[in-house]
Write a protein that holds these residues in place. Structure first.
Motif, PDB file in Angstrom:
ATOM      1  N   PHE A  82       0.791  -1.222   0.000  1.00  0.00           N
ATOM      2  CA  PHE A  82       0.000   0.000   0.000  1.00  0.00           C
ATOM      3  C   PHE A  82       0.833   1.287   0.000  1.00  0.00           C
ATOM      4  CE2 PHE A  82      -2.663   3.219   2.155  1.00  0.00           C
ATOM      5  CZ  PHE A  82      -3.723   3.244   1.257  1.00  0.00           C
ATOM      6  N   VAL A  83       1.799   1.367   0.891  1.00  0.00           N
ATOM      7  CA  VAL A  83       2.559   2.632   1.000  1.00  0.00           C
ATOM      8  C   VAL A  83       3.411   2.840  -0.255  1.00  0.00           C
ATOM      9  CG1 VAL A  83       4.233   3.956   2.380  1.00  0.00           C
ATOM     10  CG2 VAL A  83       2.614   2.431   3.509  1.00  0.00           C
ATOM     11  N   LEU A  84       4.181   1.812  -0.618  1.00  0.00           N
ATOM     12  CA  LEU A  84       5.050   1.917  -1.794  1.00  0.00           C
ATOM     13  C   LEU A  84       4.905   0.691  -2.680  1.00  0.00           C
ATOM     14  CD1 LEU A  84       8.374   3.080  -0.056  1.00  0.00           C
ATOM     15  CD2 LEU A  84       6.721   4.536  -1.217  1.00  0.00           C
ATOM     16  N   PRO A  85       3.780   0.576  -3.381  1.00  0.00           N
ATOM     17  CA  PRO A  85       3.621  -0.620  -4.224  1.00  0.00           C
ATOM     18  C   PRO A  85       4.698  -0.719  -5.308  1.00  0.00           C
ATOM     19  CG  PRO A  85       1.754   0.897  -4.500  1.00  0.00           C
ATOM     20  CD  PRO A  85       2.603   1.447  -3.407  1.00  0.00           C
ATOM     21  N   GLU A  86       5.363   0.425  -5.602  1.00  0.00           N
ATOM     22  CA  GLU A  86       6.415   0.400  -6.625  1.00  0.00           C
ATOM     23  C   GLU A  86       7.819   0.290  -6.015  1.00  0.00           C
ATOM     24  OE1 GLU A  86       5.536   0.343  -9.733  1.00  0.00           O
ATOM     25  OE2 GLU A  86       3.427   0.709  -9.257  1.00  0.00           O
ATOM     26  N   ALA A  87       7.924  -0.084  -4.763  1.00  0.00           N
ATOM     27  CA  ALA A  87       9.251  -0.181  -4.115  1.00  0.00           C
ATOM     28  C   ALA A  87      10.180  -1.064  -4.956  1.00  0.00           C
ATOM     29  CB  ALA A  87       9.099  -0.760  -2.717  1.00  0.00           C
ATOM     30  N   ASP A  88      11.467  -0.699  -4.967  1.00  0.00           N
ATOM     31  CA  ASP A  88      12.413  -1.449  -5.804  1.00  0.00           C
ATOM     32  C   ASP A  88      12.640  -2.863  -5.283  1.00  0.00           C
ATOM     33  OD1 ASP A  88      13.767   0.903  -7.514  1.00  0.00           O
ATOM     34  OD2 ASP A  88      13.318   1.589  -5.492  1.00  0.00           O
TER      35      ASP A  88
END
Ligand code: DC
Length: 334
Positions: A246-252
């Motif tokens: 949710f917070v950073l669905p695109e996290a590396d």
């Protein structure tokens, strides 16, 4: 004379991996700097002491660097340093502004050249915060403990005598909450107004209350906005329950750490006892199970593994093993 620097990592120590990584690195340096191999005067490689299989300089010679001088050195071991890493310094007389190149796992060495975020989720006691802190230290990036923010809201509610099960009262409280996080020598301090509550939020009654207030949209939206804002500005490791989903669905990089309730309760117990608290093991285990249930079954952003997160069961692993496994996966992914 211009010096171009770069680095890369290999997933395991063998000749083919060294050759592949060196070719890739040299090609990327040439492309980024718009130069040819014939314009290189000399290249100095240094590899970490866990690389024995092949000299990067030999690999570079084979990759077409036939007219420049080449050197390979081995670096002394640095505890916590990036493993299986090949660094390079390339000298040229060409008139250019050097563009340094960091590939694969070595991207983490130069956060200024490429920002990245690591999401670590999982239930209480799975080892998230210890691993997150270690990664942040090793890669010289920020560690954001998102649980501390929910804990601070819970502490404020407890101290104000507000029932954490009363959603409307918590929404009211959120309008006045002055929550902030600051960093002192790289260590997160959690503040309510001017008061540093970093120690108080660790007290046992706050844990369950944090889980309760984290159910509400009024709480989550405010805290998530702050978390996203911090993560958008700099490379960081965030740990929590909903970072990857949710917070950073695109996290590396995304990891989901877990362990059996027994093991997690034992870790928390040892931690609390070491801090001088008196704790009943059975009660602590029951509370952890209840908290898991509450965190996993809430409506908004419940605790669950993101589809693209790497699952690590830490039940039988030491912290060193978990950190090594996580770093290895990060290197493989880049
Ligand atoms: O990680 P912790 O034990 O400090 O977290 C305390 C509680 O805060 C946890 O039970 C649920 C909530 N939390 C959350 O809902 N989302 C997060 N990203 C972090 C914590």
């Amino acid at each position: 004379m211009v010096v171009i620097r770069g680095a890369t990592t290999i997933p395991c120590d063998n000749k083919e991996e060294v050759q592949k990584a060196v070719s890739e690195l040299m090609e990327a340096i040439e492309n980024h700097n718009n130069m040819k191999s014939s314009e290189v005067l000399s290249i100095v490689f240094s590899s970490t002491s866990d690389i024995h299989s092949y000299y990067p300089a030999k690999a570079a010679r084979e990759a077409g660097y036939v007219s420049c001088s080449l050197f390979s050195a081995v670096e002394p071991e640095i505890v916590g340093g990036l493993p299986l890493c090949i660094r390079v310094m390339l000298f040229t007389e060409k008139d250019l502004v050097p563009k340094h190149v960091y590939l694969r796992g070595a991207r983490v060495l130069r956060r200024d050249l490429g920002k990245f975020n690591v999401a670590i989720d999982g239930p209480a006691g799975s080892g998230k915060s210890t691993v997150a802190r270690r990664l942040a230290d090793d890669y010289h990036i920020l560690y954001l403990d998102t649980g501390a923010m929910y804990r601070a809201v819970a502490l404020q509610a407890i101290e104000a005598g507000v029932n954490v099960e009363d959603e409307a009262a918590i929404a009211d409280l959120m309008r006045d909450v002055k929550l902030d996080v600051r960093y002192e020598n790289g260590v997160q301090r959690t503040l309510l107004g001017e008061r540093d509550v970093s120690e108080d939020i660790r007290k046992p009654p706050v844990s369950m209350a944090a889980s309760s207030v984290s159910k509400y949209a009024s709480v989550r939206m405010k805290l998530v906005e702050k978390q996203r804002e911090i993560a958008s500005r700099m490379s960081c490791v965030l740990d929590g329950r909903d970072i990857g989903t949710f917070v950073l669905p695109e996290a590396d990089f995304k990891f989901y750490l877990t362990a059996s309730p027994e093991v997690r309760a034992r870790r928390r117990y040892d931690e609390l006892v070491a801090k001088g608290h008196t704790v009943d093991f059975e009660a602590l285990r029951d509370e952890i199970v209840k908290r898991d249930e509450q965190d996993m079954n809430r409506k908004i952003a419940p605790l669950k593994q993101a589809e693209d997160a790497v699952l690590v069961d830490t039940s039988e692993m030491t912290i060193e093993e978990v950190v090594a496994a996580v770093k290895k996966r990060m290197q493989e992914k880049i």
